[in-house]
Design a protein around this motif. Structure first.
Motif, PDB file in Angstrom:
ATOM      1  N   ALA A   1       0.896  -1.158   0.000  1.00 50.85           N
ATOM      2  CA  ALA A   1       0.000   0.000   0.000  1.00 50.85           C
ATOM      3  C   ALA A   1       0.929   1.200   0.000  1.00 50.85           C
ATOM      4  O   ALA A   1       1.491   1.523  -1.038  1.00 50.85           O
ATOM      5  N   GLN A   2       1.185   1.816   1.177  1.00 52.01           N
ATOM      6  CA  GLN A   2       2.200   2.873   1.245  1.00 52.01           C
ATOM      7  C   GLN A   2       3.589   2.242   1.269  1.00 52.01           C
ATOM      8  O   GLN A   2       4.545   2.791   0.746  1.00 52.01           O
ATOM      9  N   ALA A   3       3.729   1.087   1.903  1.00 53.52           N
ATOM     10  CA  ALA A   3       5.000   0.371   2.017  1.00 53.52           C
ATOM     11  C   ALA A   3       4.758  -1.094   1.671  1.00 53.52           C
ATOM     12  O   ALA A   3       3.620  -1.563   1.655  1.00 53.52           O
ATOM     13  N   ALA A   4       5.842  -1.800   1.400  1.00 57.96           N
ATOM     14  CA  ALA A   4       5.743  -3.216   1.034  1.00 57.96           C
ATOM     15  C   ALA A   4       6.243  -4.080   2.178  1.00 57.96           C
ATOM     16  O   ALA A   4       7.208  -3.731   2.858  1.00 57.96           O
ATOM     17  N   ASN A   5       5.568  -5.216   2.374  1.00 59.19           N
ATOM     18  CA  ASN A   5       5.960  -6.179   3.396  1.00 59.19           C
ATOM     19  C   ASN A   5       5.855  -7.580   2.822  1.00 59.19           C
ATOM     20  O   ASN A   5       4.877  -7.893   2.132  1.00 59.19           O
ATOM     21  N   ARG A   6       6.846  -8.390   3.123  1.00 59.53           N
ATOM     22  CA  ARG A   6       6.777  -9.787   2.701  1.00 59.53           C
ATOM     23  C   ARG A   6       5.840 -10.517   3.649  1.00 59.53           C
ATOM     24  O   ARG A   6       5.907 -10.328   4.864  1.00 59.53           O
ATOM     25  N   ILE A   7       4.954 -11.330   3.098  1.00 60.81           N
ATOM     26  CA  ILE A   7       3.990 -12.039   3.922  1.00 60.81           C
ATOM     27  C   ILE A   7       4.012 -13.527   3.609  1.00 60.81           C
ATOM     28  O   ILE A   7       4.437 -13.933   2.527  1.00 60.81           O
ATOM     29  N   THR A   8       3.558 -14.306   4.561  1.00 60.34           N
ATOM     30  CA  THR A   8       3.460 -15.757   4.399  1.00 60.34           C
ATOM     31  C   THR A   8       2.052 -16.093   3.927  1.00 60.34           C
ATOM     32  O   THR A   8       1.141 -15.261   4.019  1.00 60.34           O
ATOM     33  N   PRO A   9       1.828 -17.315   3.454  1.00 63.56           N
ATOM     34  CA  PRO A   9       0.462 -17.693   3.039  1.00 63.56           C
ATOM     35  C   PRO A   9      -0.561 -17.594   4.171  1.00 63.56           C
ATOM     36  O   PRO A   9      -1.722 -17.264   3.921  1.00 63.56           O
ATOM     37  N   THR A  10      -0.160 -17.831   5.408  1.00 63.67           N
ATOM     38  CA  THR A  10      -1.114 -17.682   6.511  1.00 63.67           C
ATOM     39  C   THR A  10      -1.438 -16.211   6.755  1.00 63.67           C
ATOM     40  O   THR A  10      -2.568 -15.876   7.094  1.00 63.67           O
ATOM     41  N   GLU A  11      -0.450 -15.338   6.597  1.00 61.01           N
ATOM     42  CA  GLU A  11      -0.708 -13.901   6.728  1.00 61.01           C
ATOM     43  C   GLU A  11      -1.578 -13.392   5.581  1.00 61.01           C
ATOM     44  O   GLU A  11      -2.318 -12.428   5.745  1.00 61.01           O
ATOM     45  N   LEU A  12      -1.490 -14.057   4.441  1.00 57.64           N
ATOM     46  CA  LEU A  12      -2.314 -13.678   3.293  1.00 57.64           C
ATOM     47  C   LEU A  12      -3.788 -13.853   3.612  1.00 57.64           C
ATOM     48  O   LEU A  12      -4.616 -13.023   3.239  1.00 57.64           O
ATOM     49  N   GLU A  13      -4.135 -14.916   4.319  1.00 58.37           N
ATOM     50  CA  GLU A  13      -5.532 -15.164   4.681  1.00 58.37           C
ATOM     51  C   GLU A  13      -6.080 -14.073   5.588  1.00 58.37           C
ATOM     52  O   GLU A  13      -7.273 -13.806   5.589  1.00 58.37           O
ATOM     53  N   LEU A  14      -5.216 -13.431   6.374  1.00 61.08           N
ATOM     54  CA  LEU A  14      -5.636 -12.392   7.309  1.00 61.08           C
ATOM     55  C   LEU A  14      -5.481 -10.984   6.739  1.00 61.08           C
ATOM     56  O   LEU A  14      -5.792 -10.011   7.418  1.00 61.08           O
ATOM     57  N   LEU A  15      -4.986 -10.880   5.505  1.00 62.68           N
ATOM     58  CA  LEU A  15      -4.714  -9.574   4.903  1.00 62.68           C
ATOM     59  C   LEU A  15      -6.004  -8.789   4.689  1.00 62.68           C
ATOM     60  O   LEU A  15      -6.961  -9.297   4.110  1.00 62.68           O
ATOM     61  N   GLU A  16      -6.028  -7.578   5.189  1.00 63.29           N
ATOM     62  CA  GLU A  16      -7.186  -6.694   5.047  1.00 63.29           C
ATOM     63  C   GLU A  16      -6.787  -5.453   4.260  1.00 63.29           C
ATOM     64  O   GLU A  16      -5.633  -5.066   4.240  1.00 63.29           O
ATOM     65  N   ALA A  17      -7.780  -4.822   3.666  1.00 62.97           N
ATOM     66  CA  ALA A  17      -7.560  -3.601   2.880  1.00 62.97           C
ATOM     67  C   ALA A  17      -7.535  -2.408   3.825  1.00 62.97           C
ATOM     68  O   ALA A  17      -8.571  -1.838   4.145  1.00 62.97           O
ATOM     69  N   THR A  18      -6.330  -2.053   4.282  1.00 62.39           N
ATOM     70  CA  THR A  18      -6.204  -0.992   5.281  1.00 62.39           C
ATOM     71  C   THR A  18      -5.330   0.164   4.833  1.00 62.39           C
ATOM     72  O   THR A  18      -5.293   1.189   5.501  1.00 62.39           O
ATOM     73  N   GLY A  19      -4.611   0.037   3.741  1.00 58.52           N
ATOM     74  CA  GLY A  19      -3.674   1.079   3.316  1.00 58.52           C
ATOM     75  C   GLY A  19      -4.375   2.275   2.705  1.00 58.52           C
ATOM     76  O   GLY A  19      -5.538   2.207   2.318  1.00 58.52           O
ATOM     77  N   GLU A  20      -3.657   3.377   2.634  1.00 56.32           N
ATOM     78  CA  GLU A  20      -4.227   4.594   2.053  1.00 56.32           C
ATOM     79  C   GLU A  20      -3.971   4.676   0.555  1.00 56.32           C
ATOM     80  O   GLU A  20      -4.876   4.946  -0.220  1.00 56.32           O
ATOM     81  N   ASP A  21      -2.723   4.502   0.134  1.00 56.75           N
ATOM     82  CA  ASP A  21      -2.342   4.594  -1.280  1.00 56.75           C
ATOM     83  C   ASP A  21      -1.934   3.226  -1.807  1.00 56.75           C
ATOM     84  O   ASP A  21      -1.612   2.320  -1.054  1.00 56.75           O
ATOM     85  N   SER A  22      -1.922   3.104  -3.126  1.00 56.12           N
ATOM     86  CA  SER A  22      -1.413   1.902  -3.782  1.00 56.12           C
ATOM     87  C   SER A  22      -0.092   2.260  -4.444  1.00 56.12           C
ATOM     88  O   SER A  22      -0.055   2.650  -5.602  1.00 56.12           O
ATOM     89  N   ARG A  23       1.004   2.126  -3.723  1.00 59.42           N
ATOM     90  CA  ARG A  23       2.332   2.463  -4.251  1.00 59.42           C
ATOM     91  C   ARG A  23       3.105   1.173  -4.496  1.00 59.42           C
ATOM     92  O   ARG A  23       3.566   0.530  -3.564  1.00 59.42           O
ATOM     93  N   VAL A  24       3.277   0.848  -5.770  1.00 59.19           N
ATOM     94  CA  VAL A  24       3.869  -0.427  -6.143  1.00 59.19           C
ATOM     95  C   VAL A  24       5.396  -0.369  -6.276  1.00 59.19           C
ATOM     96  O   VAL A  24       6.062  -1.394  -6.224  1.00 59.19           O
ATOM     97  N   VAL A  25       5.977   0.815  -6.411  1.00 58.64           N
ATOM     98  CA  VAL A  25       7.420   0.946  -6.645  1.00 58.64           C
ATOM     99  C   VAL A  25       8.235   0.306  -5.519  1.00 58.64           C
ATOM    100  O   VAL A  25       9.183  -0.436  -5.769  1.00 58.64           O
TER     101      VAL A  25
END
Length: 182
Positions: free
Chosen positions: A110-134
């Motif tokens: 979102a604003q920053a990138a974080n490496r996540i595991t498949p279990t963290e993927l299941e808990l991932l929620e849409a909480t970021g403000e911007d979509s910054r892919v760089v």
């Protein structure tokens, strides 16, 4: 290449360079440097079959990174007919991609990138403000990825900068949009 083979190759290259410039060439200024350069070139030529390659092996497995958008816009429904949220659809797409490429790394951004595991993927929620892919592309490349799949709703803040960065890094990039076209 073993040290013995390396030493024999170096000795052979030095002997040929000394013989060439000691017996066959005229005595002129700078022939010592020429002998060293010829010896080095001959050494590299003779030891080339045993030296490691400079590039990536063509049979090397590509390293895939999956980048998942978790900005606030991912809370909205996929489309007018579907009540499922975009983040839920993105989680399903990523799960399918991980079944095809189990060694792929997954990054949320979102604003920053974080490496996540498949279990963290299941808990991932849409909480970021911007979509910054760089930032996600930079971190994925730093971890060794040579191809990326961006799973997003298409509302990226820095799409063009991300495209240029992926092109500059030589990363194969593919975008999967989970939202219906407006």
């Amino acid at each position: 290449m073993s040290w013995l083979a390396l030493a024999v190759t170096a000795a052979l290259a030095a002997a040929v360079a000394l013989w060439w410039y000691g017996w066959r060439e005229e005595e002129v200024r700078g022939r010592g440097l020429a002998a060293v350069l010829r010896g080095a070139a001959l050494f590299l030529f003779l030891s080339a079959p045993w030296l490691p390659s400079l590039g990536v092996r063509p049979d090397a497995d590509p390293r895939l990174a999956i980048l998942v958008d978790h900005s606030a816009s991912m809370r909205y429904p996929v489309g007018t007919a579907s009540g499922a949220s975009r983040i839920k659809a993105a989680r399903e797409v990523v799960a399918e991609l991980l079944q095809k490429s189990p060694s792929a790394s997954v990054w949320s951004f979102a604003q920053a990138a974080n490496r996540i595991t498949p279990t963290e993927l299941e808990l991932l929620e849409a909480t970021g403000e911007d979509s910054r892919v760089v930032g996600a592309i930079e971190q994925a490349r730093a971890s060794g990825a040579d191809s990326i799949v961006v799973v997003t709703d298409g509302e990226l803040t820095d799409r063009e900068a991300g495209r240029r960065l992926a092109e500059r890094f030589g990363i194969a990039a593919h975008e999967i949009r989970v939202a219906e076209a407006a």
